[in-house]
Design a protein around this motif. Sequence first.
Motif, PDB file in Angstrom:
ATOM      1  N   UNK A  20      82.260   3.149 -41.248  1.00 51.78           N
ATOM      2  CA  UNK A  20      80.937   3.428 -40.716  1.00 51.78           C
ATOM      3  C   UNK A  20      80.102   2.160 -40.843  1.00 51.78           C
ATOM      4  N   UNK A  21      79.566   1.605 -39.756  1.00 50.72           N
ATOM      5  CA  UNK A  21      79.694   2.123 -38.404  1.00 50.72           C
ATOM      6  C   UNK A  21      81.151   2.182 -37.951  1.00 50.72           C
ATOM      7  N   UNK A  22      81.453   3.268 -37.267  1.00 51.56           N
ATOM      8  CA  UNK A  22      82.797   3.430 -36.723  1.00 51.56           C
ATOM      9  C   UNK A  22      82.878   2.724 -35.379  1.00 51.56           C
ATOM     10  N   UNK A  55      80.740   6.431 -32.032  1.00 52.55           N
ATOM     11  CA  UNK A  55      79.989   7.305 -32.949  1.00 52.55           C
ATOM     12  C   UNK A  55      80.756   8.534 -33.411  1.00 52.55           C
ATOM     13  N   UNK A 101      82.363   0.904 -44.813  1.00 51.20           N
ATOM     14  CA  UNK A 101      82.434  -0.473 -44.315  1.00 51.20           C
ATOM     15  C   UNK A 101      82.645  -0.374 -42.816  1.00 51.20           C
ATOM     16  N   UNK A 102      82.094  -1.305 -42.041  1.00 53.79           N
ATOM     17  CA  UNK A 102      82.255  -1.199 -40.589  1.00 53.79           C
ATOM     18  C   UNK A 102      83.734  -1.216 -40.224  1.00 53.79           C
TER      19      UNK A 102
END
Lengths: 318, 312, 684
Positions: B193-195, B198, B228-229
């Motif tokens: 996340x961010x994935x 969405x 973590x992205x």
Amino acid sequence: MEVYKTHLKNKIRRLHESLWEGRANGKEIEQWLQNFNEGENGGEKEKLHALFLLSNFMYFGTREIRELLKAIYRDLYKYPIIKRIRRSLSDTLDTDKIEEMFQVELKKSRFLAVGNPSESGHHLLYYFRQENRLSKDVFTHLSETFSIAPTGPITLKDPTIRNYVFIDDFCGSGQQAAEYLSASVSSIKALNPDAVVSYCSILGTKDGVSHLRNNVQFDKVEPIFLLDETYRSFAPQSRFFDKSEAFIDKTFAMAMCYKYGGRIWPVGCDQIHYLGWRDGQLLIGFHHNVPDNTLPIIWGNEEDSKWHPIFKRFPKFV
Amino acid sequence: MDYSIFYKDDYTSPDQVNGHWDYFISAFNSSDRVNNVFDLVSADIKYWLVFPEYGFQPEEVPVGSHFLAGNDEAECMLGFLRQSGIQAHHRVCIDITGFIRPHLIFMICWLHGSGVKTFDAIYSEPSQYLKKEDTTFSDGKVTTIRQVKGFEGQHSPDLSNDILIIGSGYDDILISQVAENKNNAKKIQIFGLPSLRPEFYQQNILRAELASESVGRDTGEHHNSYFAPAYDPFVTANVIAEIINKERSMKQLSNIYLCPLATKAQVLGFTIFYLYELSEGGASIIFPFCNKYAKETSTGVSRIWKYTVELP
Amino acid sequence: MSTSKMNPFTITKAVDFSDQEIRDYWVELTNPASFFSEIIKPNAAMPMIILGGKGSGKTHIMRRYSHQIQRIGGSGSVLSDIRTNGYVGIYVRCGGLNASRFFQKGISEDIWTATFAYYMELWFSQNILAVFKDCIAELNDQEQTERSLCNEIEKIFDIPPEQPLSTLDEVINYLSRLQKSVDANVNNAPFLGTLNITVNLSRGSLIFGIPKLLERLFNLENVVFLYLIDEFENLSINQQIYINTLIREKQEPASFRIGARLYGIKTSKTLSGGEENREGSEYESVYLDANMRSWDKYATFVRELFTKRLSIASFIHTETMDQGSISKYFELVDHDLAIREMISRYTQNDKPYFVKLKDKLEAALTKRVAPGVSTNSDIEKILANLAFPQNPVLEKCSTIILYKGWSRKQNLLQLSVEIRAWSAQHHDKGDVPEYKKILSYFKTDLVAQIYRECRNSQSVGYTGIENYITMSKGLPRNFLIILKHVYKWASFNGEQPFGNTPISLTSQEQGVKEAANWFFRDAQIAVDNNKYDVEKSISMLAELFKEIRFSDKPAESSPCAFSVDLTTCTSLAKSAILRAETLSLLISVDDGARQKNSMRTVSKYQINSMLAPRWDLPIALRGTIGLSDDEVNAIFDPNFYDDFTRLKSNRLSRMNAPFQEASRAIMSSNSAMQSLPEEQIELL
């Protein structure tokens, strides 16, 4: 069909437990399903389609919102600056040096909310500050940006500010943000053409982002998540109906949502809103609110329309 | 070390990817995104690697592709790398999108050991997963759970405060397998996340939740899961650092296990962090090895990333 | 969520407990003797292998006897407590060895074996010395003893350390350095293709030598130094051979307790001239699951477990609860009443079992395969004759009798007239043999059929704590898992579980079904190199049982178990069955009793009743279904999977109207019939 219905209920229960902060429990779901009561067997088919749509609802809870606010700061604001600084220092690995220079930039930046203090934007900004451990000094309000002398022109209170970053949760059609910010952004740019004015949101529709880019003098409009056409529930390329499920009929679902949407919105409301504000057709919600671009069957208000929502919406009172 | 200072760029189409390299290496799979990048990237020598786990036949792959063979990821990759011609001074670019994770991890170890100081990695995000939260990437049984070669560490017999950091993706079976293999370790999950899109985050959580019994006590307890992205290896490395520092501040750690099961970008992050900070101690990267992987699980292309990885 | 209390059954695995919690959550039935110490026998010198499925409590038990747990609540003197207990447990997990590193990389097996053996010496000795490091302070002549111990340990090495070692810390550090050197060499092996390790110890020298030294120097006579080696399944065959060798060459005062999953023992071979360890000779073995299943106090044990969990979570303020009080937490169902109520919602002609019968008769009429039925009017008469609104279960029973007659080609119209008289008589006097037999053997199945016909589900049959105990099949963790899911659903549904109102049937049904799905998924979380597909096989087997159970004329009551001759099915099928057993998906019903009048050995297996809700199967074991070799192969051997549909259809054709394939099916399955014990010849 019963098996599939159970599968949907199970999925929703798991979402309720793991992601939806305990919202939409079994009782609330049963109550919400009572809204769908037309057709054979007390609206059995409608209920199934309602569950299907609910199972695709994207909810952003407090924890997720905070993390995405961190991402706005880290990825959309800070990283481009870091990159520029590092390149200017011949790709140094001296993180202390880079940070030192970044702090200079940060002091010349201001983060602002969208909307007036009573609106959600300001509590978002509070989370933004907390998550990114920022000093209050880098936050301001639009009204604090300008100085208006009793006689004389409007000036910027601090003309040394290089970055203005507007933080928002959701950019739907973009109209509200444009109305609120257009004039102010133009003034900032006129008074300080070198200032970089950005709009960053957690979610933004493609249309909304375009609208802002075309109608407001932002230097940058960027959401963390860009919602293209496929996020509109009944669009031809809708990602919710691309997998063919045996019991789910997209046309039926759309008609159902349209019908009930018409009853949820006040009488006389333009039909274009029946599937969400400006035909939004979205299935998203936040801990603090559900945008009205989302299908009304999700948030329809019980006081106004005798509709039991599954995720309550708190409308702006004008 | 703050890994987020490393360079990354994102593009909307492969023809925007700028740069020229001496060597470009990609893992063949059926997706357009991988094939388009291969065609458009500028490099003197390009290699297609064909991983046996995908089950491609010779007629399904481009002429000149290199079929990897060997008992494990080390044998497979060494068989290729030793004859590839790559040396320390070369500019190397790897499209990590289709790589099998342990092979990617091992290759980075080899590059590091060979003196390569920096290389570029390309990663193409999918637009959608074909089966949404029902998507599985591994297609066969887990045949063994073990350390990735080159990342085996020097573990302590004291198991009293082991931790297992899992980059939790969609494959809940793999998460369960590795969690149960390190039964006594405290499990900490990193979610994307961010994935990449969405809804991927929600799908991810739904799948990972199936493994909650295996992962154990931390179900519902937020201090044992981090974000973590999904698309950022460098922030992922920072998050792992944050986790380990926090755990160490509470109690001395006995052994550290890392297991990257999410995006290839996160795999890169796990590997980078290990090479920088864990290669000397009681830490290893473990992995549930499968004999088969799905050839294609996604459709469409979203962003394309180029990461400039700087090795220690 | 309607309750703010945490789910008291959230933690179901021993590994998630701290050492203190292992003690706090421990349930011991101490009358007459400790069940668990009878399993471990910590004071016994004979090594033991403890085999347990997931959730059997194996780790919990082994940890309970480890030194770390034993010392909690001790007298304060570790050495005194050890002398009192008569043993000291050194708990070692094989998972921590990361033993898969000692494999391939261009190195020969012999070198790996020697390297691993050396590594084990270093690993084990660090563990045992860590236990005793803290005891030094209790000794009178602390410095002298410690130095003596260190000197003696130094002498064990072929090449003594460069610097003399005078404290246990120094010894442990030295061993750690040696171990790390091995690690570094092993890690670099893929790149170098060689190992550069000097093996400085002989086999068993430290593992057995250190306990001997401790016994002498710390005055620990008559104390067993118990190596509790858990997760044995993580070792390769060669590595297990090494440990087997240690067991065979055991030297007192050391002994071993090996903990492994049911599938965890890969070999009994040793390095001692190729000899194999034999049960009863070199070791004893304990099958924890089977022990728990046959333990007459199991139900009492899990009720105490239940009470303890509620007490710790502050749902109750008592340490004990009687069976009746526990049962009241769960809504119970009176099936007769529930069925009456369900059926009362239908008109006579719409009752599901009559609708089904009518459809079948009409279809058969057009093909002229319903004896005695030549018009639609005949069908109406038959249905009217079977009607008995006062008692739906009797009505259902009547349909079974009609189906039975149909399979025997009796005149259905005439039979229905007889049934009319019989049902009235049985309702009044209960003495009609046909009804008595069916209700005696098949009532549970009839009830299940009615539920399924009315609700498309019969999971209400799994509700109530006594059913949970039965379903858990000797694995306490399964019991906890069921309760965990039931609690979750009850909370989701807005109930207050373990409060003033019982948990609803709906919540129980939902929870138990989810527990079943979890169990099926979880049982397969194991490394698997095999060609067969256990998940598929169990699914096929369960589907077969389900279709038998819900057929028009089920040939077997309570179908959930089968018998098979493992000597005549294919070896792959046999392997798959045994694998399914080690994964606890199948439970061995007995140890393969010899079939009456036959010299063949028949093995019997029941589908684990945890899976029952997934396929609407019964949980109580009654008879077993004899499967032919063809059927067994079709279910368990991938080479014959394609035959399954046809064979299933053959078998079911004699259970479903119009029973047309019955005679042919009976002929073709003669081999199956021959293998069936007498009591399994069709009951209907």
